[in-house]
Design a protein around this motif. Structure first.
Motif, PDB file in Angstrom:
ATOM      1  N   LEU A  54       0.826  -1.216   0.000  1.00  0.00           N
ATOM      2  CA  LEU A  54       0.000   0.000   0.000  1.00  0.00           C
ATOM      3  C   LEU A  54       0.857   1.262   0.000  1.00  0.00           C
ATOM      4  CD1 LEU A  54      -2.770  -1.277   2.407  1.00  0.00           C
ATOM      5  CD2 LEU A  54      -3.090  -0.657  -0.014  1.00  0.00           C
ATOM      6  N   SER A  55       2.014   1.220   0.643  1.00  0.00           N
ATOM      7  CA  SER A  55       2.907   2.381   0.642  1.00  0.00           C
ATOM      8  C   SER A  55       3.475   2.643  -0.748  1.00  0.00           C
ATOM      9  CB  SER A  55       4.047   2.187   1.637  1.00  0.00           C
ATOM     10  OG  SER A  55       3.555   2.221   2.954  1.00  0.00           O
ATOM     11  N   PHE A  56       3.852   1.593  -1.442  1.00  0.00           N
ATOM     12  CA  PHE A  56       4.353   1.780  -2.806  1.00  0.00           C
ATOM     13  C   PHE A  56       3.249   2.272  -3.737  1.00  0.00           C
ATOM     14  CE2 PHE A  56       8.103  -0.427  -1.353  1.00  0.00           C
ATOM     15  CZ  PHE A  56       9.104   0.176  -2.088  1.00  0.00           C
ATOM     16  N   LEU A  57       2.041   1.804  -3.543  1.00  0.00           N
ATOM     17  CA  LEU A  57       0.920   2.298  -4.347  1.00  0.00           C
ATOM     18  C   LEU A  57       0.666   3.773  -4.048  1.00  0.00           C
ATOM     19  CD1 LEU A  57      -1.366   1.877  -6.344  1.00  0.00           C
ATOM     20  CD2 LEU A  57      -2.721   0.876  -4.467  1.00  0.00           C
ATOM     21  N   ALA A  58       0.690   4.145  -2.786  1.00  0.00           N
ATOM     22  CA  ALA A  58       0.486   5.552  -2.409  1.00  0.00           C
ATOM     23  C   ALA A  58       1.576   6.440  -3.003  1.00  0.00           C
ATOM     24  CB  ALA A  58       0.453   5.686  -0.883  1.00  0.00           C
ATOM     25  N   PRO A  77      -7.221 -15.135 -19.458  1.00  0.00           N
ATOM     26  CA  PRO A  77      -7.391 -16.576 -19.670  1.00  0.00           C
ATOM     27  C   PRO A  77      -8.775 -17.028 -19.185  1.00  0.00           C
ATOM     28  CG  PRO A  77      -5.859 -16.145 -17.860  1.00  0.00           C
ATOM     29  CD  PRO A  77      -6.212 -14.819 -18.470  1.00  0.00           C
ATOM     30  N   PRO A  78      -9.363 -17.989 -19.867  1.00  0.00           N
ATOM     31  CA  PRO A  78     -10.677 -18.472 -19.421  1.00  0.00           C
ATOM     32  C   PRO A  78     -10.591 -19.012 -17.997  1.00  0.00           C
ATOM     33  CG  PRO A  78      -9.961 -19.593 -21.443  1.00  0.00           C
ATOM     34  CD  PRO A  78      -8.850 -18.702 -21.006  1.00  0.00           C
ATOM     35  N   GLU A  79     -11.550 -18.630 -17.214  1.00  0.00           N
ATOM     36  CA  GLU A  79     -11.629 -19.070 -15.820  1.00  0.00           C
ATOM     37  C   GLU A  79     -10.359 -18.757 -15.031  1.00  0.00           C
ATOM     38  OE1 GLU A  79     -13.292 -23.011 -15.381  1.00  0.00           O
ATOM     39  OE2 GLU A  79     -14.301 -22.792 -17.314  1.00  0.00           O
ATOM     40  N   GLY A  80      -9.688 -17.650 -15.401  1.00  0.00           N
ATOM     41  CA  GLY A  80      -8.470 -17.252 -14.709  1.00  0.00           C
ATOM     42  C   GLY A  80      -8.756 -16.693 -13.324  1.00  0.00           C
ATOM     43  N   ARG A  81      -7.813 -16.891 -12.437  1.00  0.00           N
ATOM     44  CA  ARG A  81      -7.917 -16.364 -11.077  1.00  0.00           C
ATOM     45  C   ARG A  81      -6.596 -15.695 -10.709  1.00  0.00           C
ATOM     46  NH1 ARG A  81     -12.402 -17.592  -8.693  1.00  0.00           N
ATOM     47  NH2 ARG A  81     -11.719 -17.115  -6.586  1.00  0.00           N
ATOM     48  N   VAL A  82      -6.675 -14.675  -9.882  1.00  0.00           N
ATOM     49  CA  VAL A  82      -5.486 -13.988  -9.398  1.00  0.00           C
ATOM     50  C   VAL A  82      -5.639 -13.744  -7.901  1.00  0.00           C
ATOM     51  CG1 VAL A  82      -4.892 -12.885 -11.607  1.00  0.00           C
ATOM     52  CG2 VAL A  82      -6.448 -11.728 -10.037  1.00  0.00           C
ATOM     53  N   SER A  83      -4.507 -13.529  -7.252  1.00  0.00           N
ATOM     54  CA  SER A  83      -4.525 -13.321  -5.795  1.00  0.00           C
ATOM     55  C   SER A  83      -4.680 -11.839  -5.452  1.00  0.00           C
ATOM     56  CB  SER A  83      -3.223 -13.847  -5.184  1.00  0.00           C
ATOM     57  OG  SER A  83      -2.136 -13.013  -5.561  1.00  0.00           O
ATOM     58  N   MET A  84      -4.957 -11.599  -4.203  1.00  0.00           N
ATOM     59  CA  MET A  84      -5.026 -10.221  -3.704  1.00  0.00           C
ATOM     60  C   MET A  84      -3.650  -9.565  -3.801  1.00  0.00           C
ATOM     61  SD  MET A  84      -8.150  -9.922  -3.100  1.00  0.00           S
ATOM     62  CE  MET A  84      -9.511 -11.063  -2.954  1.00  0.00           C
ATOM     63  N   ARG A  85      -2.602 -10.353  -3.653  1.00  0.00           N
ATOM     64  CA  ARG A  85      -1.245  -9.838  -3.830  1.00  0.00           C
ATOM     65  C   ARG A  85      -1.063  -9.378  -5.280  1.00  0.00           C
ATOM     66  NH1 ARG A  85       0.800 -13.797  -2.048  1.00  0.00           N
ATOM     67  NH2 ARG A  85       1.288 -13.114   0.065  1.00  0.00           N
ATOM     68  N   TRP A  86      -1.528 -10.197  -6.225  1.00  0.00           N
ATOM     69  CA  TRP A  86      -1.480  -9.827  -7.645  1.00  0.00           C
ATOM     70  C   TRP A  86      -2.233  -8.518  -7.862  1.00  0.00           C
ATOM     71  CZ3 TRP A  86      -4.831  -8.554 -11.455  1.00  0.00           C
ATOM     72  CH2 TRP A  86      -4.365  -8.592 -12.775  1.00  0.00           C
ATOM     73  N   LEU A  87      -3.382  -8.379  -7.240  1.00  0.00           N
ATOM     74  CA  LEU A  87      -4.163  -7.148  -7.354  1.00  0.00           C
ATOM     75  C   LEU A  87      -3.337  -5.944  -6.917  1.00  0.00           C
ATOM     76  CD1 LEU A  87      -6.787  -5.431  -7.613  1.00  0.00           C
ATOM     77  CD2 LEU A  87      -7.305  -6.141  -5.259  1.00  0.00           C
ATOM     78  N   ALA A  88      -2.719  -6.034  -5.739  1.00  0.00           N
ATOM     79  CA  ALA A  88      -1.916  -4.909  -5.236  1.00  0.00           C
ATOM     80  C   ALA A  88      -0.753  -4.614  -6.172  1.00  0.00           C
ATOM     81  CB  ALA A  88      -1.410  -5.212  -3.825  1.00  0.00           C
ATOM     82  N   LEU A  89      -0.066  -5.642  -6.615  1.00  0.00           N
ATOM     83  CA  LEU A  89       1.068  -5.441  -7.521  1.00  0.00           C
ATOM     84  C   LEU A  89       0.613  -4.884  -8.869  1.00  0.00           C
ATOM     85  CD1 LEU A  89       3.043  -8.679  -6.655  1.00  0.00           C
ATOM     86  CD2 LEU A  89       3.743  -6.316  -6.140  1.00  0.00           C
ATOM     87  N   HIS A  90      -0.516  -5.340  -9.356  1.00  0.00           N
ATOM     88  CA  HIS A  90      -1.055  -4.827 -10.618  1.00  0.00           C
ATOM     89  C   HIS A  90      -1.389  -3.342 -10.495  1.00  0.00           C
ATOM     90  CE1 HIS A  90      -3.046  -4.725 -14.458  1.00  0.00           C
ATOM     91  NE2 HIS A  90      -4.123  -4.217 -13.876  1.00  0.00           N
TER      92      HIS A  90
END
Length: 182
Positions: free
Chosen positions: A18-22, A132-145
């Protein structure tokens, strides 16, 4: 413009993310300091990007990704027919209003990422052709994205601002802090 991000407390991965995003949000916010609406909406380079449009875009994208992670629809549905609208202010929209909205979005992002049980928890990607069909990502991926998306546009904002009036990110940080550079 890279600024110093303070070290997180031991084991506070969420705080670090969150600090890097801010930090990256701050780069975009600084890019509009002292500009008129007309300047912020202008396109001084070969690109179609404006600072106003970047502010709108990053707020909308962040909101949309957090909504998806929560199992909700984004506030604004974008597709090929209206994608271009997320990079330009519409009638009546202002930079100040977009910045205020982005503040709300940022607060929700922080609340959400701090509330999920684990950054390893996942959510499904939309059924869009580029995922990708039926792809899933983590909350960590969300933050990094979100960090990556915001950082990329912070770089664009640096170039646009310098093209507008010659001010560099170093000068804008100094202006924000009430100090001088050089």
């Amino acid at each position: 413009m890279v600024t110093h991000v303070r070290a997180e407390a031991q084991g506070d991965e969420r705080g670090a993310l969150l600090s890097f995003l801010a930090e990256q949000r701050g780069g975009i916010r600084r890019s509009v300091l002292g500009l008129t609406e007309e300047q912020a909406d202008s396109r001084p380079s070969a690109s179609e990007l404006s600072l106003a449009g970047l502010v709108k875009h990053v707020a909308e994208v962040e909101q949309g990704w957090v909504a998806r992670a929560k199992g909700e629809a984004p506030a604004v549905k974008r597709d090929e027919s209206n994608w271009h609208e997320c990079f330009a202010l519409a009638d009546g929209e202002t930079v100040a209003a977009q910045l205020a909205y982005w503040e709300e979005v940022a607060a929700e992002t922080e609340r959400f990422l701090r509330s999920v049980p684990s950054l390893d928890d996942t959510f499904g990607l939309p059924a869009d052709p580029w995922f990708p069909p039926e792809g899933r990502v983590s909350m960590r991926w969300l933050a990094l994205h979100l960090i990556r998306e915001t950082a990329r546009h912070a770089g664009h904002a640096d170039i646009i601002r310098e093209s507008l009036d010659g001010k560099t990110a170093f000068e804008l940080v100094a202006q924000e802090q009430g100090t001088s550079w050089g």
